[in-house]
Design an enzyme around this catalytic site. Sequence first.
Site, short mmCIF file in Angstrom:
data_model
loop_
_atom_site.label_atom_id
_atom_site.label_comp_id
_atom_site.label_asym_id
_atom_site.label_seq_id
_atom_site.Cartn_x
_atom_site.Cartn_y
_atom_site.Cartn_z
N ASN A 14 0.83 -1.21 0.00
CA ASN A 14 0.00 0.00 0.00
C ASN A 14 0.86 1.25 0.00
O ASN A 14 0.55 2.23 -0.69
CB ASN A 14 -0.95 -0.01 1.20
CG ASN A 14 -2.18 -0.84 0.94
OD1 ASN A 14 -3.05 -0.44 0.18
ND2 ASN A 14 -2.24 -2.03 1.54
N ARG A 62 3.74 0.08 25.88
CA ARG A 62 3.16 0.53 24.60
C ARG A 62 3.29 2.04 24.48
O ARG A 62 3.62 2.58 23.41
CB ARG A 62 1.68 0.10 24.58
CG ARG A 62 1.03 0.10 23.23
CD ARG A 62 -0.36 -0.51 23.29
NE ARG A 62 -0.34 -1.95 23.34
CZ ARG A 62 -0.15 -2.75 22.28
NH1 ARG A 62 0.05 -2.22 21.09
NH2 ARG A 62 -0.15 -4.04 22.41
N MET A 87 1.12 -2.76 12.00
CA MET A 87 0.42 -3.74 12.82
C MET A 87 0.64 -3.52 14.31
O MET A 87 1.13 -4.40 15.02
CB MET A 87 0.85 -5.16 12.41
CG MET A 87 0.65 -5.46 10.93
SD MET A 87 -1.05 -5.21 10.40
CE MET A 87 -1.80 -6.69 11.04
N HIS A 106 -8.03 -0.69 6.58
CA HIS A 106 -8.40 -1.93 7.25
C HIS A 106 -9.06 -2.84 6.21
O HIS A 106 -9.93 -2.39 5.45
CB HIS A 106 -9.37 -1.66 8.40
CG HIS A 106 -9.75 -2.90 9.14
ND1 HIS A 106 -8.88 -3.54 10.00
CD2 HIS A 106 -10.88 -3.65 9.11
CE1 HIS A 106 -9.46 -4.63 10.47
NE2 HIS A 106 -10.67 -4.71 9.96
N GLU A 140 -10.38 4.06 19.49
CA GLU A 140 -10.95 2.72 19.45
C GLU A 140 -10.46 1.98 18.21
O GLU A 140 -10.50 2.55 17.09
CB GLU A 140 -12.48 2.81 19.44
CG GLU A 140 -13.15 1.54 19.90
CD GLU A 140 -14.67 1.65 19.86
OE1 GLU A 140 -15.33 0.60 19.77
OE2 GLU A 140 -15.18 2.78 19.91
N GLU A 171 -7.46 -1.98 -2.47
CA GLU A 171 -6.72 -1.15 -1.52
C GLU A 171 -5.76 -0.23 -2.26
O GLU A 171 -5.63 0.96 -1.94
CB GLU A 171 -5.93 -2.02 -0.54
CG GLU A 171 -6.80 -2.86 0.38
CD GLU A 171 -5.99 -3.66 1.40
OE1 GLU A 171 -4.88 -3.24 1.75
OE2 GLU A 171 -6.47 -4.71 1.85
C1 GRF Z 1 -3.29 -4.74 3.98
O1 GRF Z 1 -4.16 -5.77 3.63
C2 GRF Z 1 -3.96 -3.77 4.89
O2 GRF Z 1 -5.32 -3.65 4.64
C3 GRF Z 1 -3.73 -4.39 6.25
O3 GRF Z 1 -2.46 -4.95 6.19
C4 GRF Z 1 -2.13 -5.26 4.84
C5 GRF Z 1 -0.85 -4.55 4.54
O4 GRF Z 1 -0.33 -4.92 3.31
N1 GRF Z 1 -3.90 -3.40 7.29
P1 GRF Z 1 0.91 -4.12 2.72
O5 GRF Z 1 2.02 -4.14 3.75
O6 GRF Z 1 0.46 -2.73 2.40
O7 GRF Z 1 1.29 -4.88 1.49
#
Ligand code: GRF
Length: 208
Positions: A14, A62, A87, A106, A140, A171
């Site tokens: 992405n 955290r 993540m 997401h 949230e 995406e």
């Molecule tokens: C994507 O599917 C996004 O929606 C999710 O994690 C994945 C990340 O993929 N949050 P990338 O690292 O952008 O290839």
Amino acid sequence: MKNVVILISGRGSNMQAIVNAQIPNTRIAAVLSNSESAAGLAWAAELGIPTDSLNHKSFESRLAFDQAMMAKIDAYQPDLVVLAGFMRILTPEFCVHYEGRLMNIHPSILPSFTGLHTHERALEAGCRVAGCTIHFVTAELDCGPIIAQGVVPILDNDTADDVAARVLCVEHQLFPKAVADFVAGRLNIQGNRVLNTDSQPQSSALLV
Ligand code: GRF
């Protein structure tokens, strides 16, 4: 020119889509990660984009990690911070600090299927469609005003990987557009809704 800082944890496809879109008036100021081995970092560095990482495991809490990450991000004076497969669950402090300028993707049609394993859960639930959501981040998890959503069909023989691949293509179209809309000042947050002053798509049903 608007400064955009992108946070990743893995392959960064992405992030690559956003960089490759060459959005007008946008400088990708940095790509940062919580893992120095995130594949996307090397890709960005090769293009000359500043990269850096902070290993969350070396922080005692955290909040300590988030504070250190905020300091790194803020050094680039971001107008927008983009979570592109980052993540980590974020502290309220982090979310408040970047309120209105923190965007996440997401892989589900929110508010359904927050959290992990979204495509498996959509299949188990018998959904006929899956998709992804770009939203402004609030404290949230996987909530916050929705900027854009993309929908794909779920076909009878699909595995979760099939659905993930189909959604990922969407995406890569949706995220650069959302960033471009933000940079151009086209997004107006009104409560839970985000109104977009760009022309709206013609309404049409997706029947699956
Ligand atoms: C994507 O599917 C996004 O929606 C999710 O994690 C994945 C990340 O993929 N949050 P990338 O690292 O952008 O290839």
